[in-house]
Motif scaffolding. Structure first.
Motif, PDB file in Angstrom:
ATOM      1  N   THR A 101     -22.777   9.491   1.505  1.00  0.00           N
ATOM      2  CA  THR A 101     -21.453  10.112   1.446  1.00  0.00           C
ATOM      3  C   THR A 101     -20.961  10.200   0.007  1.00  0.00           C
ATOM      4  OG1 THR A 101     -20.913   9.212   3.631  1.00  0.00           O
ATOM      5  CG2 THR A 101     -19.081   9.991   2.296  1.00  0.00           C
ATOM      6  N   TYR A 102     -21.135   9.103  -0.740  1.00  0.00           N
ATOM      7  CA  TYR A 102     -20.686   9.065  -2.132  1.00  0.00           C
ATOM      8  C   TYR A 102     -21.346  10.177  -2.956  1.00  0.00           C
ATOM      9  CZ  TYR A 102     -20.128   7.517  -6.952  1.00  0.00           C
ATOM     10  OH  TYR A 102     -19.842   7.476  -8.300  1.00  0.00           O
ATOM     11  N   PHE A 103     -22.674  10.259  -2.903  1.00  0.00           N
ATOM     12  CA  PHE A 103     -23.378  11.231  -3.737  1.00  0.00           C
ATOM     13  C   PHE A 103     -23.143  12.661  -3.259  1.00  0.00           C
ATOM     14  CE2 PHE A 103     -25.883   7.404  -4.828  1.00  0.00           C
ATOM     15  CZ  PHE A 103     -25.706   7.458  -6.208  1.00  0.00           C
ATOM     16  N   PHE A 104     -22.967  12.829  -1.946  1.00  0.00           N
ATOM     17  CA  PHE A 104     -22.661  14.157  -1.428  1.00  0.00           C
ATOM     18  C   PHE A 104     -21.323  14.649  -1.978  1.00  0.00           C
ATOM     19  CE2 PHE A 104     -20.435  16.745   1.732  1.00  0.00           C
ATOM     20  CZ  PHE A 104     -21.301  17.812   1.832  1.00  0.00           C
ATOM     21  N   ILE A 105     -20.292  13.805  -1.902  1.00  0.00           N
ATOM     22  CA  ILE A 105     -18.967  14.171  -2.419  1.00  0.00           C
ATOM     23  C   ILE A 105     -19.029  14.387  -3.930  1.00  0.00           C
ATOM     24  CG2 ILE A 105     -16.588  13.383  -2.741  1.00  0.00           C
ATOM     25  CD1 ILE A 105     -16.897  11.771  -0.151  1.00  0.00           C
ATOM     26  N   LEU A 158     -13.277   7.246  -4.860  1.00  0.00           N
ATOM     27  CA  LEU A 158     -12.029   7.090  -4.120  1.00  0.00           C
ATOM     28  C   LEU A 158     -12.241   7.279  -2.620  1.00  0.00           C
ATOM     29  CD1 LEU A 158      -8.920   6.914  -3.839  1.00  0.00           C
ATOM     30  CD2 LEU A 158      -8.847   9.378  -4.329  1.00  0.00           C
ATOM     31  N   HIS A 159     -12.879   8.380  -2.244  1.00  0.00           N
ATOM     32  CA  HIS A 159     -13.040   8.686  -0.815  1.00  0.00           C
ATOM     33  C   HIS A 159     -14.057   7.763  -0.145  1.00  0.00           C
ATOM     34  CE1 HIS A 159     -10.478  12.253  -0.611  1.00  0.00           C
ATOM     35  NE2 HIS A 159     -10.886  12.505  -1.843  1.00  0.00           N
ATOM     36  N   THR A 160     -15.067   7.322  -0.901  1.00  0.00           N
ATOM     37  CA  THR A 160     -16.054   6.407  -0.315  1.00  0.00           C
ATOM     38  C   THR A 160     -15.456   5.025  -0.096  1.00  0.00           C
ATOM     39  OG1 THR A 160     -17.777   7.621  -1.515  1.00  0.00           O
ATOM     40  CG2 THR A 160     -18.404   5.523  -0.541  1.00  0.00           C
ATOM     41  N   LEU A 161     -14.630   4.571  -1.024  1.00  0.00           N
ATOM     42  CA  LEU A 161     -13.958   3.271  -0.847  1.00  0.00           C
ATOM     43  C   LEU A 161     -13.037   3.293   0.369  1.00  0.00           C
ATOM     44  CD1 LEU A 161     -13.085   2.253  -4.519  1.00  0.00           C
ATOM     45  CD2 LEU A 161     -14.780   1.184  -3.017  1.00  0.00           C
ATOM     46  N   LEU A 162     -12.292   4.378   0.533  1.00  0.00           N
ATOM     47  CA  LEU A 162     -11.419   4.508   1.703  1.00  0.00           C
ATOM     48  C   LEU A 162     -12.225   4.549   2.991  1.00  0.00           C
ATOM     49  CD1 LEU A 162      -8.775   7.097   0.414  1.00  0.00           C
ATOM     50  CD2 LEU A 162      -8.417   4.664   0.871  1.00  0.00           C
ATOM     51  N   LEU A 163     -13.368   5.206   2.944  1.00  0.00           N
ATOM     52  CA  LEU A 163     -14.248   5.261   4.121  1.00  0.00           C
ATOM     53  C   LEU A 163     -14.803   3.882   4.436  1.00  0.00           C
ATOM     54  CD1 LEU A 163     -15.581   7.263   6.149  1.00  0.00           C
ATOM     55  CD2 LEU A 163     -17.493   7.421   4.539  1.00  0.00           C
ATOM     56  N   GLY A 164     -15.087   3.096   3.397  1.00  0.00           N
ATOM     57  CA  GLY A 164     -15.622   1.756   3.582  1.00  0.00           C
ATOM     58  C   GLY A 164     -14.662   0.802   4.265  1.00  0.00           C
ATOM     59  N   TRP A 165     -13.360   1.110   4.255  1.00  0.00           N
ATOM     60  CA  TRP A 165     -12.372   0.255   4.910  1.00  0.00           C
ATOM     61  C   TRP A 165     -12.220   0.552   6.397  1.00  0.00           C
ATOM     62  CZ3 TRP A 165     -10.621  -4.128   3.171  1.00  0.00           C
ATOM     63  CH2 TRP A 165     -10.609  -4.371   1.792  1.00  0.00           C
ATOM     64  N   LEU A 166     -12.807   1.643   6.860  1.00  0.00           N
ATOM     65  CA  LEU A 166     -12.720   1.965   8.284  1.00  0.00           C
ATOM     66  C   LEU A 166     -13.591   1.015   9.101  1.00  0.00           C
ATOM     67  CD1 LEU A 166     -12.879   5.876   8.296  1.00  0.00           C
ATOM     68  CD2 LEU A 166     -10.861   4.396   8.349  1.00  0.00           C
ATOM     69  N   ILE A 167     -13.192   0.777  10.330  1.00  0.00           N
ATOM     70  CA  ILE A 167     -13.944  -0.093  11.235  1.00  0.00           C
ATOM     71  C   ILE A 167     -14.620   0.762  12.295  1.00  0.00           C
ATOM     72  CG2 ILE A 167     -13.788  -1.999  12.883  1.00  0.00           C
ATOM     73  CD1 ILE A 167     -11.308  -2.950  11.384  1.00  0.00           C
ATOM     74  N   PHE A 168     -15.899   0.516  12.517  1.00  0.00           N
ATOM     75  CA  PHE A 168     -16.670   1.238  13.528  1.00  0.00           C
ATOM     76  C   PHE A 168     -17.070   0.256  14.619  1.00  0.00           C
ATOM     77  CE2 PHE A 168     -17.155   3.303   9.446  1.00  0.00           C
ATOM     78  CZ  PHE A 168     -16.863   4.622   9.742  1.00  0.00           C
ATOM     79  N   CYS A 169     -16.737   0.579  15.834  1.00  0.00           N
ATOM     80  CA  CYS A 169     -16.925  -0.378  16.933  1.00  0.00           C
ATOM     81  C   CYS A 169     -18.182  -0.072  17.739  1.00  0.00           C
ATOM     82  CB  CYS A 169     -15.690  -0.388  17.824  1.00  0.00           C
ATOM     83  SG  CYS A 169     -14.166  -0.747  16.910  1.00  0.00           S
ATOM     84  N   PHE A 177     -26.154  16.015  10.544  1.00  0.00           N
ATOM     85  CA  PHE A 177     -27.470  15.714   9.973  1.00  0.00           C
ATOM     86  C   PHE A 177     -27.369  14.848   8.724  1.00  0.00           C
ATOM     87  CE2 PHE A 177     -26.164  19.801   8.211  1.00  0.00           C
ATOM     88  CZ  PHE A 177     -26.462  19.696   6.869  1.00  0.00           C
ATOM     89  N   PHE A 178     -26.138  14.476   8.323  1.00  0.00           N
ATOM     90  CA  PHE A 178     -25.959  13.523   7.233  1.00  0.00           C
ATOM     91  C   PHE A 178     -24.597  12.859   7.391  1.00  0.00           C
ATOM     92  CE2 PHE A 178     -23.839  17.270   5.661  1.00  0.00           C
ATOM     93  CZ  PHE A 178     -22.823  16.810   4.849  1.00  0.00           C
ATOM     94  N   CYS A 179     -24.346  11.844   6.578  1.00  0.00           N
ATOM     95  CA  CYS A 179     -23.086  11.101   6.659  1.00  0.00           C
ATOM     96  C   CYS A 179     -21.999  11.851   5.900  1.00  0.00           C
ATOM     97  CB  CYS A 179     -23.269   9.700   6.079  1.00  0.00           C
ATOM     98  SG  CYS A 179     -24.354   8.644   7.045  1.00  0.00           S
ATOM     99  N   ASP A 180     -21.171  12.561   6.631  1.00  0.00           N
ATOM    100  CA  ASP A 180     -20.074  13.329   6.049  1.00  0.00           C
ATOM    101  C   ASP A 180     -18.750  12.683   6.438  1.00  0.00           C
ATOM    102  OD1 ASP A 180     -18.833  15.275   4.634  1.00  0.00           O
ATOM    103  OD2 ASP A 180     -19.248  16.917   6.031  1.00  0.00           O
ATOM    104  N   LEU A 181     -17.695  12.989   5.715  1.00  0.00           N
ATOM    105  CA  LEU A 181     -16.404  12.337   5.922  1.00  0.00           C
ATOM    106  C   LEU A 181     -15.845  12.541   7.318  1.00  0.00           C
ATOM    107  CD1 LEU A 181     -14.490  13.009   2.553  1.00  0.00           C
ATOM    108  CD2 LEU A 181     -15.266  10.805   3.435  1.00  0.00           C
ATOM    109  N   TYR A 182     -15.685  13.784   7.744  1.00  0.00           N
ATOM    110  CA  TYR A 182     -15.041  14.041   9.028  1.00  0.00           C
ATOM    111  C   TYR A 182     -15.820  13.491  10.229  1.00  0.00           C
ATOM    112  CZ  TYR A 182     -10.878  16.746   7.800  1.00  0.00           C
ATOM    113  OH  TYR A 182      -9.627  17.121   7.367  1.00  0.00           O
ATOM    114  N   PRO A 183     -17.147  13.669  10.306  1.00  0.00           N
ATOM    115  CA  PRO A 183     -17.882  13.069  11.426  1.00  0.00           C
ATOM    116  C   PRO A 183     -17.738  11.549  11.478  1.00  0.00           C
ATOM    117  CG  PRO A 183     -19.225  14.734  10.372  1.00  0.00           C
ATOM    118  CD  PRO A 183     -18.019  14.554   9.501  1.00  0.00           C
ATOM    119  N   LEU A 184     -17.729  10.882  10.321  1.00  0.00           N
ATOM    120  CA  LEU A 184     -17.556   9.427  10.291  1.00  0.00           C
ATOM    121  C   LEU A 184     -16.141   9.034  10.695  1.00  0.00           C
ATOM    122  CD1 LEU A 184     -19.568   8.540   7.079  1.00  0.00           C
ATOM    123  CD2 LEU A 184     -19.967   7.563   9.332  1.00  0.00           C
ATOM    124  N   MET A 185     -15.161   9.773  10.232  1.00  0.00           N
ATOM    125  CA  MET A 185     -13.777   9.489  10.597  1.00  0.00           C
ATOM    126  C   MET A 185     -13.559   9.694  12.102  1.00  0.00           C
ATOM    127  SD  MET A 185     -12.119  11.311   7.235  1.00  0.00           S
ATOM    128  CE  MET A 185     -10.494  11.588   7.934  1.00  0.00           C
TER     129      MET A 185
END
Length: 314
Positions: A101-105, A158-169, A177-185
């Motif tokens: 996600t970081y390198f893609f952004i 910035l966006h990767t750090l914010l993504l890292g604070w999300l919890i996935f259950c 086909f890759f780790c993008d912001l909206y699919p992960l959110m």
């Protein structure tokens, strides 16, 4: 307690573009071909610019960095996608997902900033042609390229750090086909309000800021070109911008479609299709757009091919 201990997932499953088994081999061959063309074409542009002294100008410095960003941009997602097509697990680690996600952004933002720098270059070349060497010096160009790199990494961080604070259950399947912001959110089981807010504020400022500079540059260019008395002169001036305008339209059109709308309206199916456009197709066609529409590049390419041909049959 650090955030990695809050998440119950150690990895994600990338579902890919299609789950139909009969489509896996055609998709693998198609994306392998596009990836090969993209890497070869962009590498050829970089090699050509380095080897041709008359291309050592600000415009081609920005173009070579754009080609490098395209290589990195495509390489962030496509190799993993090709690997996962035949993988029984289709897994990517939690840390690997955040890194992707970081390198893609980062490389998407870098392309955004470089396109703005190239628009400024065209503005100076057409509106202030006699002052072009004085304004766009080697030092200024190097500073502009360095700034593109720095801002891109800060934006991605910035966006990767914010993504890292999300919890996935429970659900760790990503319909992409890759780790993008909206699919992960979409699969997070905690509030993504801050993430969405940052996309629609900082993200909009970054993207629209660069786009505003591009639009302002072309407004000045159009005004200057319309004052040229001869039709031939007008065409010559506009022809130097055709390649850049084509790339800008493709890049910003697809980017806006995917990210700058509410998360609730995001469709995984449509998102995958549009994302393919700017992650795979655009980096693949960029070298052809610049080589087929640019006389300097075509001339340098012909000389290079003639030199190779002569040395081969000597």
């Amino acid at each position: 307690m650090d955030n990695t201990s809050w998440t119950s997932v150690s990895h994600f499953v990338l579902l890919g573009i299609s789950t139909h088994s009969e489509e896996q081999i055609p998709l693998f061959l198609l994306f392998l071909l596009m990836y090969t063309i993209s890497i070869s074409g962009n590498f050829a542009i970089i090699t050509l610019i380095i080897s041709a002294p008359h291309l050592h100008t600000p415009m081609y410095l920005f173009l070579s960095n754009l080609a490098l960003a395209d290589i990195c941009f495509t390489s962030t997602t496509v190799p993993k996608m090709l690997q996962n097509i035949f993988s029984p697990t289709k897994a990517i680690s939690y840390v690997g997902c955040l890194a992707q996600t970081y390198f893609f952004i980062c490389f998407a933002a870098m392309e955004n900033f470089l396109l703005a720098a190239m628009a400024y270059d065209r503005y100076i070349a057409i509106c202030h042609p006699f002052r072009y060497p004085v304004i766009l010096t080697r030092v200024l160009c190097a500073q502009m390229v360095a700034m593109c790199h720095v801002l891109s990494h800060l934006h991605a961080l910035l966006h990767t750090l914010l993504l890292g604070w999300l919890i996935f259950c429970a659900d760790n399947r990503i319909p992409h086909f890759f780790c993008d912001l909206y699919p992960l959110m979409k699969i997070s089981c905690t509030s993504t309000h801050l993430n969405t807010l940052m996309i629609h504020t900082e993200g909009v400022i970054v993207i629209n800021g660069a786009l505003a500079l591009i639009i302002a540059s072309y407004a000045c260019i159009i005004s200057a070109v319309l004052r040229i008395p001869s039709a031939k002169g007008k065409w010559r001036a506009f022809s130097t911008c055709g390649s850049h305008i084509t790339v800008v339209a493709t890049f910003y059109g697809t980017l806006t479609w995917v990210y700058f709308r509410p998360l609730s309206s995001y469709s995984a199916t449509k998102g995958r299709i549009v994302t393919v456009m700017y992650t795979v197709v655009t980096p693949m066609v960029n070298p052809f757009i610049y080589s087929l529409r640019n006389e300097d590049v075509k001339g340098a390419l012909r000389k290079r091919m003639n030199r190779i041909w002569t040395s081969f049959f000597r």
